[in-house]
Each structure stands twice: as C-alpha cells, then as structure tokens.
Design a protein around this motif. Sequence first.
Motif, PDB file in Angstrom:
ATOM      1  N   GLU A   1       0.830  -1.211   0.000  1.00 44.33           N
ATOM      2  CA  GLU A   1       0.000   0.000   0.000  1.00 44.33           C
ATOM      3  C   GLU A   1       0.863   1.260   0.000  1.00 44.33           C
ATOM      4  O   GLU A   1       0.574   2.219  -0.708  1.00 44.33           O
TER       5      GLU A   1
ATOM      6  N   ASN B   1       1.123   4.046  -2.984  1.00 44.17           N
ATOM      7  CA  ASN B   1       0.867   5.478  -2.760  1.00 44.17           C
ATOM      8  C   ASN B   1       2.009   6.327  -3.313  1.00 44.17           C
ATOM      9  O   ASN B   1       1.779   7.381  -3.897  1.00 44.17           O
TER      10      ASN B   1
ATOM     11  N   LYS C   1      -7.888  10.306  -5.375  1.00 43.96           N
ATOM     12  CA  LYS C   1      -7.742   9.615  -6.660  1.00 43.96           C
ATOM     13  C   LYS C   1      -9.028   9.461  -7.452  1.00 43.96           C
ATOM     14  O   LYS C   1      -8.997   9.379  -8.671  1.00 43.96           O
TER      15      LYS C   1
ATOM     16  N   GLY D   1      -4.245   3.314  -6.251  1.00 41.82           N
ATOM     17  CA  GLY D   1      -5.212   3.408  -5.154  1.00 41.82           C
ATOM     18  C   GLY D   1      -6.504   4.038  -5.638  1.00 41.82           C
ATOM     19  O   GLY D   1      -6.522   4.700  -6.665  1.00 41.82           O
TER      20      GLY D   1
ATOM     21  N   ALA E   1      -6.240   2.689   2.593  1.00 42.79           N
ATOM     22  CA  ALA E   1      -5.015   2.026   3.040  1.00 42.79           C
ATOM     23  C   ALA E   1      -4.463   2.648   4.319  1.00 42.79           C
ATOM     24  O   ALA E   1      -4.196   1.937   5.300  1.00 42.79           O
TER      25      ALA E   1
ATOM     26  N   LYS F   1      -7.152  -5.307  -4.076  1.00 44.18           N
ATOM     27  CA  LYS F   1      -6.818  -4.739  -5.385  1.00 44.18           C
ATOM     28  C   LYS F   1      -5.853  -5.594  -6.198  1.00 44.18           C
ATOM     29  O   LYS F   1      -5.343  -5.162  -7.201  1.00 44.18           O
TER      30      LYS F   1
HETATM   31 MG   LIG Z   1      -3.263   4.001  -1.381  1.00 41.45          MG
END
Ligand SMILES: [Mg+2]
Length: 604
Positions: A30, A34, A80, A94, A99, A303
């Motif tokens: 995660e 990011n 996002k 993401g 997260a 994901k």
């Molecule tokens: Mg993220």
Amino acid sequence: MMAIVQLDKNTIEKIAAGEVIESPLSIVKELVENSIDAKAKNIVVEIKNGGKSYIRVTDDGTGIEEYELELAFKRHATSKINTFDDLYNIFTLGFRGEALSSILACADLTLISCTKNSKVGKKVVYKNNKLIHKSSIATNIGTSIEVYNLFKNIPVRRKFLASDIRESNRISRLIHAFALGYDGISFKFIKDDRFIFHTLENQNLISKIYNLIDENLKDELIHLEIKNNLYEISGYTSSINYYRGNRSLQYIFINNRLVEYKKISNSIEDTYSGLIPNSRYPAFFIFINTNSNNVDVNIHPNKREIKLSYEDELLSLIKENIGKKVIENVSSKEIKIKNEKSKELNFYEDYSDILNAYNKINDSSIVKEDNYNSQYFYNFFNKKDVESENNITNMEDNYIQESINSHEESKLVKQNIFDISKIIYKSSLFGKYSLFEYNDKLLLLNHRRAEQRLKFEKYIKDFKNQEIVSQQLLDPIIMKININDYSKYIENKDLFKKLGFDIEEFSSDKLIIRSLPLIFDIPEKINFFYELLDLNFNDEDLFYDKISKIINNISFKKGDRINEDEANELINGLNKLDNPYKTFDGKTILISISESEMEKYFER
Ligand SMILES: [Mg+2]
Ligand SMILES: Nc1ncnc2c1ncn2[C@@H]1O[C@H](COP(=O)(O)OP(=O)(O)OP(=O)(O)O)[C@@H](O)[C@H]1O
C-alpha cells in the motif's frame, strides 16, 4: 494531484472496500503504491525483521499538503477518485481511500511530508489510532512513512505471521515486481540495515530481470510483442530450458497494475505443456495494456485481482501467439529436452499393445495392487500429532523425521512379495524391459522406473540415517543467485547439508557448490538446485515429491539396456520394498500377467 476528499456514501457503498492488513507485505504494498501514485521517481523501502518490527517507505513524490494531512488518514478519503464512475477510467493504483486508515488500525505510524508549495515539512505521529503529535520539520519534497508496533493489539494476527526470512522474501519479491513494472522509477531496498538492491530510473527491463531475478535467464528469454484491436502484450517469457518448481517468477501487469490473474497464468503455462516437465512453471514478465474501460479494478478489497470485460479475446491472443513464439524458439535452437520428451513418448507407443492388453484383462491382481499401494502411501505419510503450536522452529525437521519413521514401521509388517529363488530371468525386451517367469506368471519390469524407485528409497533412507554419500566436484560450481534464493538457501542450509550438499557462501549473491549427493551424478545443468530451493520444507509431501522427480530426471542417463545380472539385481531390490509395483509418483514399474490371463488371449 487532486485534492483529498471523503467519498460520498453512495460511492463508498459501491467500492469493494474492507481491506484487512494481514501482514507486513500488505503494508509495504500500500505504501509503495501510494508513492507510485504520487509520481515519485525514487522510492526507498526499508524493513526490519521481515517488516514485523519496522517498515519505512520514503519517496520524492508530490507530498501531502499540510491541510490534508489528517484527512488522508480518514477512511474513504482519497485524492484519486471523486465518483464511482471514475473507477472505470482510472490510472492510479489506489482508489478506495482506505489504506492509511487500515494501517493505523493495526500499527503505530509516523509520517513526514512536504510539498512544493510549502516552505517546511510536517510531521505527524499516530499511536493507538490517534494523532498524538504534530510539528514542522525541515525535509525534502516527498513523503516518508514509518510503521511500527505492528499488530500489537491483534496478537492473533501477529502469531500467524511467517518467519522473518519468509516475510522479507515476500516483500523483496514484491519490490522486484514493482521495480520490473515501473520504468521511470528507481527502487532501493534495505533490509535489517543492509542494502539489498537498487534499480535505476530507466534501467531496461531485461537488465533488471538479470540483476534482480536470475542471471541464468540470459539466453533463455523470449521477447513478446503481440497485439490485437483490444490488447497489447509485451514482455518476456522463458524458453523451455528454464523452468521453476513454483510460480514465483511469474509477473503479470495489466495497465501498470501488478495483478494475480489465474486464467492468464494458466493459459501461458498451457502453451508449455509437453515441452517442460509436469509441475514445472515457466518464468514470465508480461505487460498487458488495454483501454481502462475494459478493466474492472473494483472486485477485491486488496486490489490484487481485476476483471477484464473481454477476457476470452485476451486468452486466445495469448494461446495463439505465446505458444507460437515458444515453439519457434524451440525449433530454432534444437533443444535437447524436446528429444528426450519424444523418446519418452515412443517409449509408451512401442509398448502400447502389451499395455492395452494388460489393461483389458485388468482383474483382481491390479485391485490387490492398488489397495496395497494406498496402504503403503498412507503409512508413508501418516504423521502423528507432532504439531504443538508453539514449537514451530523444530517442526519442519520433525515432520520429515516422523514420516520416515512411519514408513519404517510399515516395513516391519511387510513380507516379501516374491520368493526370489523362483524368479527366472528370460530376456530383455526392446532394451527397456526385462521379462521374468515367476510360478505361473509373467513379470515385465520397466528398468528405468525400477531404478528410479530404488534410488529414491535409498536416498530417503540415507537421508534419515544422515549417511548420504557426497561426491566432491573437481571444479566447484559457482552459482550466482538472487537475493530471494540466497535467503531461501540460508534458511534451509542445514537441510542442504543433510541432503548431501557441501555449499559455501561466497558472497550474498554467490554460492560455491563443492560437493553434491553422489546420486545426482555430475550435473550438466544444476537446475535441481533451484528445485530444492523452491521447496517448502514444511510440506513433506512436496519434499518427497521433489526428491522423486529429481531422481526420475537423472535415472538411466547412460542408456536403458541392462544385462541379466542387473535385471536380477533390480527385481531383488524391489522385492525388499513394500510395494514394488509403482514408482513414488504412482507409475507402473512391474506388470504381472498370469498364465490364465494370457490364455484368454488364445481363446482357451
Ligand atoms: Mg493508497
Ligand atoms: N506517499 C504519498 N504521497 C502523496 N500523497 C499520499 C501518499 N500516501 C498517501 N497519500 C494521500 O493520501 C490519500 C490516502 O491514501 P490511501 O492509501 O489511504 O488511499 P488511496 O491511495 O487513495 O486509496 P487505496 O485505499 O486504494 O490505497 C491518497 O489518496 C493520497 O492523496
């Protein structure tokens, strides 16, 4: 970057959220995602104790504005997407805004971030899911997040973490994947304060594959560049000379997202069937691009999985083209393994008549044999309750020891199948079989399989008694291996010793093999070393399976013809075993046909 906003209720309900942080790996994934989304050019990942005690990911991306810092940690806060429809036109990794808040729920965290608009960076510290400290700090543009005290409130999850080495291997594989997948980003990985590897911005894929994954892939990669009106596929897949015992060297990216997609892996693997041994897997590095409308990223909270709207079109594109490339590569190189394979095929065809006849008259003798067989394997693997949950360290050895003991026990109750003095050698058949007469029976012995079985039994017995005989190599083999394989080796060092290897650690990417178990002959290719590395020694079925496969591959290299004495020796050896009829992997060694069965063929 867009501003961070908290998603509206309607959107939240439609998102496959509910991320559970299961391990240090999910945190690293995660955080790095990011950083990638923040357009970082340099990402540094540091872990300690497999990430269990410390993780830090530092990037030189956009950073987070001061006024958004606290919002970033709120659930469903993301920069996002704004609405659900944005999900079908998504270019970031993401999108759930979840997260950071999930990490806070299971660990403590310190974040330092600075954007190009701010004169000074900000530092925030979260403990027990609460902001406990906020201050200004001089720092570069970008973000650095430290995570520690992982699962301190959730001891159950802590308990289920794998060993430090295993956790850090998984993380290092993930960073390999990111490094392979993202061209313009340089990755640096530091483990327990030691620098492990580094990739450069714009280092080409092939050089990253050699450096990070395996130098032995040199000359064994097939370049792929395939497209139709929906998909573009590029990357590399291994030639049939290179394969592994598991799928750890298979990487699939779809629209720049590292994914697990079984159907894609399977359809690539299918194109190798018959060209590489069973239960072996090609290595591949596949990049698939398609219109983002065709990709549903919203099917799983972690994901890792996605869904494609035109899946069949992709799978057939793969089947047709990758298969063709692999075969082209085989025929242009005249590879040895293929000849061996076709030999194996003839081997059955030659004999198919007799085999069919045997199958037709397949009566009680076979039923008996199968019962015996399953009993044998039951005993062989029947393990008692050795698992005491808190004694994890010695369990691996125990397992193997235990199963061998029970194998031994089953031997005590066994009687020889044949009265060996009544076995009369008659002839050799097609250079592959020996024919014996035994009372009113005809026995057909497959030399190669008999040897495989006997070598397997001996090796396991010697392993158990720790008396495996090694041979010293005149020219020690220097192996360059990647960091994952190196740590797998370190983890299983003792076992390699017990298996009859004398290996010296030369440096963190090189091993020197000085001796090999005698049984392995002088290896032209040291593929089997990797086979053993891929082994998970917790799993004794796999352990025996691997050993048997290695032995199967090396048996009867010198040709299949044997003389009467050797044939007698083989049947004698088999007669001492529990079930002489089958190899460890269940293939027939010995066929017995009674006179009365034979008479059926002469209509008597
Ligand atoms: Mg993220
Ligand atoms: N390294 C970073 N650099 C810049 N901004 C970041 C960074 N990490 C997080 N952020 C900001 O914090 C927000 C929340 O991050 P978080 O990972 O929780 O959610 P997300 O990435 O939007 O979605 P997902 O839950 O799917 O990862 C992001 O949308 C982003 O704006």
